[in-house]
Design an enzyme around this catalytic site. Structure first.
Site, PDB file in Angstrom:
ATOM      1  CG  PHE A 170      -2.049  -1.112   0.961  1.00 47.51           C
ATOM      2  CD1 PHE A 170      -3.056  -0.970   0.022  1.00 47.51           C
ATOM      3  CD2 PHE A 170      -1.998  -2.280   1.693  1.00 47.51           C
ATOM      4  CE1 PHE A 170      -4.006  -1.967  -0.176  1.00 47.51           C
ATOM      5  CE2 PHE A 170      -2.929  -3.287   1.509  1.00 47.51           C
ATOM      6  CZ  PHE A 170      -3.936  -3.117   0.578  1.00 47.51           C
ATOM      7  CB  SER A 171       0.575   4.564   1.531  1.00 47.58           C
ATOM      8  OG  SER A 171      -0.597   4.929   0.832  1.00 47.58           O
TER       9      SER A 171
END
Length: 191
Positions: free
Chosen positions: A15-16
């Site tokens: 993800f981020s």
């Protein structure tokens, strides 16, 4: 070692956290003298002349202070095809291509889509979590290295961190990496 609810070689999507790998690659290029983050992004990507990105220093893109209008903190940014963040993720192939989307989104040409974005404010005027900033950095990395992002990331970062296996970078139909959140690695790959 233990891997609750998963196997040793299952891939985890970062993800981020993926964004950290992108900014690390930019930092390495800066350290090598190949990127000057104080200069406008079009110094590295001449094709951005005449777009809203022109004149934005690379450091402001790194700081999520570009002023580009594609905020993802809006309530329906992941469900409303009219939102720029929705369109961005659709250009990566992550969200359905529904509604009246720009041709670059339908064609999954994320870089062409980025070129159409407009400014919400001037650089460094506001800080907003805008994932298209990270995608622009991946484009910069490709431009400077002459390599697709997954290969550049492998050479600049992944091969240097002691990983025991390859990471995966999701890419769209044009091979443009989903760098804002689409990098995966096996649980056992980093020691």
């Amino acid at each position: 070692e233990s891997y609750p609810r998963m196997g040793r070689d299952d891939r985890h999507i970062l993800f981020s956290v993926s964004k950290v790998l992108v900014s690390t690659a930019v930092a390495i290029l800066e350290d090598r003298g190949l990127v000057d983050v104080s200069k406008p992004v079009e110094a590295c990507i001449p094709a951005l002349q005449g777009t809203a990105w022109a004149g934005i220093p690379v450091t402001d893109i790194l700081d999520m202070a570009s002023g580009i209008d594609a905020h993802e903190g809006i309530e329906d940014s992941y469900t409303n095809p009219e939102r720029k963040h929705y369109q961005y993720e659709a250009s990566l192939g992550w969200l359905p291509k529904t509604g009246n989307l720009p041709p670059s989104v339908v064609e999954e040409d994320t870089y062409a889509f980025l070129d159409t974005l407009q400014k919400k404010s001037g650089p460094r005027e506001i800080w907003e979590y805008v994932s298209v900033n990270t995608m622009m950095l991946a484009r910069l990395i490709e431009e400077v290295t002459g390599k697709k992002f997954p290969e550049a990331l492998s050479e600049l970062v992944w091969s240097k961190i002691g990983a025991e296996s390859d990471a995966l970078v999701s890419v769209n139909a044009h091979g443009q990496g989903g760098v804002n959140g689409g990098i995966k690695h096996p649980a056992s790959s980093i020691r």
